[in-house]
Design a protein around this motif. Structure first.
Motif, PDB file in Angstrom:
ATOM      1  N   ARG A   1       0.834  -1.169   0.111  1.00 50.47           N
ATOM      2  CA  ARG A   1       0.172   0.004  -0.136  1.00 50.47           C
ATOM      3  C   ARG A   1       0.842   1.492  -0.120  1.00 50.47           C
ATOM      4  O   ARG A   1       2.188   1.309   0.147  1.00 50.47           O
ATOM      5  N   LEU A   2       0.045   2.348  -0.071  1.00 50.49           N
ATOM      6  CA  LEU A   2       1.026   3.581  -0.070  1.00 50.49           C
ATOM      7  C   LEU A   2       0.774   4.205   1.396  1.00 50.49           C
ATOM      8  O   LEU A   2      -0.429   3.914   2.112  1.00 50.49           O
ATOM      9  N   VAL A   3       1.806   4.628   1.956  1.00 49.37           N
ATOM     10  CA  VAL A   3       1.708   5.245   3.395  1.00 49.37           C
ATOM     11  C   VAL A   3       2.413   6.494   3.352  1.00 49.37           C
ATOM     12  O   VAL A   3       3.204   6.917   2.415  1.00 49.37           O
ATOM     13  N   LEU A   4       2.077   7.590   4.242  1.00 50.84           N
ATOM     14  CA  LEU A   4       2.531   8.554   4.553  1.00 50.84           C
ATOM     15  C   LEU A   4       4.068   8.203   5.280  1.00 50.84           C
ATOM     16  O   LEU A   4       3.879   7.629   6.481  1.00 50.84           O
ATOM     17  N   ARG A   5       5.080   8.426   4.749  1.00 52.53           N
ATOM     18  CA  ARG A   5       6.099   7.923   5.543  1.00 52.53           C
ATOM     19  C   ARG A   5       6.456   8.254   6.906  1.00 52.53           C
ATOM     20  O   ARG A   5       6.205   9.315   7.395  1.00 52.53           O
ATOM     21  N   THR A   6       6.821   7.163   7.726  1.00 58.17           N
ATOM     22  CA  THR A   6       6.722   7.541   9.224  1.00 58.17           C
ATOM     23  C   THR A   6       8.067   7.855   9.523  1.00 58.17           C
ATOM     24  O   THR A   6       8.465   8.119  10.985  1.00 58.17           O
ATOM     25  N   HIS A   7       9.128   7.946   8.825  1.00 56.43           N
ATOM     26  CA  HIS A   7      10.415   8.423   8.967  1.00 56.43           C
ATOM     27  C   HIS A   7      11.237   8.555   7.755  1.00 56.43           C
ATOM     28  O   HIS A   7      10.613   8.289   6.638  1.00 56.43           O
ATOM     29  N   THR A   8      12.472   9.149   7.810  1.00 57.85           N
ATOM     30  CA  THR A   8      13.121   9.251   6.495  1.00 57.85           C
ATOM     31  C   THR A   8      14.074   7.966   6.058  1.00 57.85           C
ATOM     32  O   THR A   8      14.570   8.156   5.067  1.00 57.85           O
ATOM     33  N   SER A   9      13.992   7.085   6.983  1.00 55.38           N
ATOM     34  CA  SER A   9      14.725   5.848   6.729  1.00 55.38           C
ATOM     35  C   SER A   9      14.625   5.330   5.413  1.00 55.38           C
ATOM     36  O   SER A   9      15.685   4.590   4.729  1.00 55.38           O
ATOM     37  N   PRO A  10      13.370   5.042   4.752  1.00 54.14           N
ATOM     38  CA  PRO A  10      13.100   4.590   3.325  1.00 54.14           C
ATOM     39  C   PRO A  10      13.915   5.260   2.353  1.00 54.14           C
ATOM     40  O   PRO A  10      14.260   4.448   1.384  1.00 54.14           O
ATOM     41  N   VAL A  11      14.541   6.402   2.439  1.00 53.56           N
ATOM     42  CA  VAL A  11      15.440   7.216   1.300  1.00 53.56           C
ATOM     43  C   VAL A  11      16.792   6.299   1.616  1.00 53.56           C
ATOM     44  O   VAL A  11      17.692   6.389   0.602  1.00 53.56           O
ATOM     45  N   GLN A  12      17.363   5.578   2.587  1.00 48.44           N
ATOM     46  CA  GLN A  12      18.261   4.807   2.845  1.00 48.44           C
ATOM     47  C   GLN A  12      18.302   3.793   1.523  1.00 48.44           C
ATOM     48  O   GLN A  12      19.270   3.691   0.677  1.00 48.44           O
ATOM     49  N   VAL A  13      17.351   3.000   1.421  1.00 46.10           N
ATOM     50  CA  VAL A  13      17.229   2.039   0.334  1.00 46.10           C
ATOM     51  C   VAL A  13      17.353   2.761  -0.936  1.00 46.10           C
ATOM     52  O   VAL A  13      17.973   2.137  -1.923  1.00 46.10           O
ATOM     53  N   ARG A  14      16.218   3.872  -0.953  1.00 43.79           N
ATOM     54  CA  ARG A  14      16.225   4.415  -2.488  1.00 43.79           C
ATOM     55  C   ARG A  14      17.730   4.817  -2.798  1.00 43.79           C
ATOM     56  O   ARG A  14      17.891   4.686  -4.013  1.00 43.79           O
ATOM     57  N   THR A  15      18.363   5.367  -1.984  1.00 41.11           N
ATOM     58  CA  THR A  15      19.818   6.122  -2.392  1.00 41.11           C
ATOM     59  C   THR A  15      20.617   4.878  -2.719  1.00 41.11           C
ATOM     60  O   THR A  15      21.437   5.096  -3.587  1.00 41.11           O
ATOM     61  N   MET A  16      20.531   3.849  -1.915  1.00 41.13           N
ATOM     62  CA  MET A  16      21.592   2.619  -2.076  1.00 41.13           C
ATOM     63  C   MET A  16      21.131   2.224  -3.563  1.00 41.13           C
ATOM     64  O   MET A  16      22.137   2.005  -4.443  1.00 41.13           O
ATOM     65  N   GLU A  17      19.917   1.980  -3.745  1.00 37.66           N
ATOM     66  CA  GLU A  17      19.529   1.399  -5.319  1.00 37.66           C
ATOM     67  C   GLU A  17      20.067   2.199  -6.351  1.00 37.66           C
ATOM     68  O   GLU A  17      20.343   1.992  -7.465  1.00 37.66           O
ATOM     69  N   LYS A  18      20.064   3.703  -6.030  1.00 36.82           N
ATOM     70  CA  LYS A  18      20.182   4.513  -7.141  1.00 36.82           C
ATOM     71  C   LYS A  18      21.931   4.633  -7.371  1.00 36.82           C
ATOM     72  O   LYS A  18      22.240   4.818  -8.454  1.00 36.82           O
ATOM     73  N   TYR A  19      22.394   4.805  -6.313  1.00 39.52           N
ATOM     74  CA  TYR A  19      23.869   5.204  -6.439  1.00 39.52           C
ATOM     75  C   TYR A  19      24.765   4.193  -5.905  1.00 39.52           C
ATOM     76  O   TYR A  19      25.937   4.277  -6.093  1.00 39.52           O
ATOM     77  N   GLY A  20      24.317   2.966  -5.384  1.00 37.56           N
ATOM     78  CA  GLY A  20      25.357   1.994  -4.724  1.00 37.56           C
ATOM     79  C   GLY A  20      26.323   2.561  -3.791  1.00 37.56           C
ATOM     80  O   GLY A  20      26.266   3.734  -3.160  1.00 37.56           O
ATOM     81  N   ALA A  21      27.392   1.721  -3.698  1.00 34.46           N
ATOM     82  CA  ALA A  21      28.514   1.948  -2.782  1.00 34.46           C
ATOM     83  C   ALA A  21      29.677   2.701  -3.354  1.00 34.46           C
ATOM     84  O   ALA A  21      29.849   2.203  -4.430  1.00 34.46           O
ATOM     85  N   PRO A  22      30.556   3.416  -2.622  1.00 34.66           N
ATOM     86  CA  PRO A  22      30.144   3.882  -1.292  1.00 34.66           C
ATOM     87  C   PRO A  22      29.228   5.210  -1.398  1.00 34.66           C
ATOM     88  O   PRO A  22      29.068   5.702  -2.312  1.00 34.66           O
ATOM     89  N   LEU A  23      28.696   5.640  -0.120  1.00 35.73           N
ATOM     90  CA  LEU A  23      27.830   6.610  -0.128  1.00 35.73           C
ATOM     91  C   LEU A  23      27.941   7.326   1.199  1.00 35.73           C
ATOM     92  O   LEU A  23      28.410   6.822   2.024  1.00 35.73           O
ATOM     93  N   ARG A  24      27.665   8.603   1.126  1.00 27.86           N
ATOM     94  CA  ARG A  24      27.641   9.545   2.154  1.00 27.86           C
ATOM     95  C   ARG A  24      26.510  10.626   1.952  1.00 27.86           C
ATOM     96  O   ARG A  24      26.765  11.834   1.393  1.00 27.86           O
ATOM     97  N   VAL A  25      25.358  10.523   2.391  1.00 23.96           N
ATOM     98  CA  VAL A  25      24.170  11.380   2.266  1.00 23.96           C
ATOM     99  C   VAL A  25      23.625  11.789   3.523  1.00 23.96           C
ATOM    100  O   VAL A  25      23.746  10.865   4.665  1.00 23.96           O
ATOM    101  N   ILE A  26      22.979  12.732   3.425  1.00 24.12           N
ATOM    102  CA  ILE A  26      21.872  13.131   4.783  1.00 24.12           C
ATOM    103  C   ILE A  26      20.598  13.508   3.833  1.00 24.12           C
ATOM    104  O   ILE A  26      20.700  13.947   2.845  1.00 24.12           O
ATOM    105  N   VAL A  27      19.480  13.202   4.615  1.00 16.77           N
ATOM    106  CA  VAL A  27      18.263  13.350   4.062  1.00 16.77           C
ATOM    107  C   VAL A  27      17.187  13.887   4.925  1.00 16.77           C
ATOM    108  O   VAL A  27      16.671  13.429   5.856  1.00 16.77           O
ATOM    109  N   PRO A  28      17.116  15.462   4.902  1.00 15.09           N
ATOM    110  CA  PRO A  28      16.220  16.111   5.758  1.00 15.09           C
ATOM    111  C   PRO A  28      14.679  15.837   4.991  1.00 15.09           C
ATOM    112  O   PRO A  28      14.729  15.743   3.867  1.00 15.09           O
TER     113      PRO A  28
END
Ligand code: PHE
Length: 346
Positions: free
Chosen positions: A171-198
């Motif tokens: 289902r669709l949800v209103l995100r409960t935290h910013t952590s979903p962007v962890q997986v999205r960023t890994m999928e998009k950019y791979g490793a290594p990574l250094r990001v923040i997501v406000p």
């Protein structure tokens, strides 16, 4: 004819000299130089004159015409200047009178701190990322090692949107935290990574002075080879010291989040009492700040990264709480109230 020409010239001269405004000058111009003027008519008749007469009258009529044109032009210039000056004088205003004061808008305290946080982390080599506020169940939960029947889902009361995305994404949800962007960023950019997501997050919560259905978090994610929690401790101590403008200490306590292993809670030394104990730090000398930990191997796998090759840490802190601490705001609801009496203080 000669006399006639002289008469025209003198008459025109007199009228122009007496002329006081541009409109009458225009009339004079038509009267003496226009198609139906005496001078024009006279010049038309030149062709009927004898060659001797032509020799005299021809140049003379031209002289008269040029003379009148010039006279009109200079007079027009003078009249125009006069008119501009008159206008300026009538519009003159008192420069010492107080002006109308317009209120300037300014940046919301939440955004102010967000920009500061982004600047500090950018200076430390982190990229600033973004993700959707309406998220799939998969990115918000499963991808972060929180399966559907896992009791950890109860930790975050969720606003579900009616639509289902797909079997995999749920289902669709209103995100409960910013952590979903962890997986999205890994999928998009791979490793290594250094990001923040406000970003803005939502929880199905009864509101009171310290809880709101909508608030702001900052996620952090660092993935590389040979990464440990010591790096997190260093980065966070540096970040908080830069943010508060004085040296801040951090400490770890064990904590549980399904998407990290080991999981920790990070506290920082109370800036109000210098660790002596006060009401802000509940007499402990330390302020609870955020959840963090080493990224769980299952989460790395969700992001397409090999946990045997890379590891990293993640953190999530409440930007809203940071703003409240920074300015001593005691009711979270004020921040989204739009109340100008509140906002104009920042
Ligand atoms: N997402 C967690 C929360 O909202 C915070 C967190 C982020 C914890 C990253 C660990 C790692 O509570």
């Amino acid at each position: 004819m000669q006399e006639n020409l002289k008469k025209i010239q003198n008459q025109a001269l007199q009228e122009i000299d007496q002329c006081k405004d541009l409109k009458s000058l225009q009339d004079i111009e038509v009267k003496y130089l226009g198609r139906k003027s005496e001078l024009t008519e006279l010049m038309h008749k030149l062709k009927d004159l004898s060659p001797e007469e032509k020799k005299v009258i021809g140049p003379l009529s031209n002289e008269v015409k040029t003379y009148i044109i010039k006279k009109i032009e200079t007079t027009r210039g003078a009249l125009e200047a006069q008119e501009i000056e008159k206008q300026l004088n009538s519009e003159l205003f008192d420069i010492t009178a107080p002006g109308t004061k317009y209120d300037l808008g300014h940046i919301h305290p939440l955004s102010q701190i967000q920009y500061e946080v982004e600047k500090i982390f950018s200076d430390m080599g982190f990229a600033v990322m973004d993700g959707p506020e309406v998220e799939s169940e998969y990115y918000n939960f499963e991808g972060l090692n929180i399966p559907g029947d896992h009791p950890a889902r109860d930790m975050q009361d969720t606003f579900f949107v009616k639509d289902k995305m797909s079997d995999r994404h749920g289902r669709l949800v209103l995100r409960t935290h910013t952590s979903p962007v962890q997986v999205r960023t890994m999928e998009k950019y791979g490793a290594p990574l250094r990001v923040i997501v406000p970003g803005r997050v939502f929880r199905y919560e009864a509101t009171d002075a310290s809880h709101d259905t909508t608030f702001y978090q900052v996620e952090g994610l660092l993935i590389d080879k040979n990464i440990s929690l010591a790096h997190l401790k260093g980065v966070m101590a540096e970040f908080l010291s830069r943010l508060f403008g004085k040296e801040v200490k951090v400490r770890f306590r064990p904590g549980y989040f399904p998407f990290v292993e080991p999981g920790i809670e990070l506290d920082f030394s109370c800036l109000i009492c210098n660790e002596k104990g006060c009401s802000v730090c509940k007499r402990t000398g330390w302020v609870e700040f955020m959840g963090a930990g080493m990224v769980h191997p299952n989460v790395l796998k969700s992001g397409g990264i090999d946990p045997k090759e890379y590891q990293g840490w993640a953190f999530g802190f409440g930007l809203t709480r940071l703003v409240m601490m920074r300015y001593g705001i005691d009711d979270i609801r004020l921040l989204q109230s739009g109340d100008l009496r509140f906002l104009q203080q920042f």
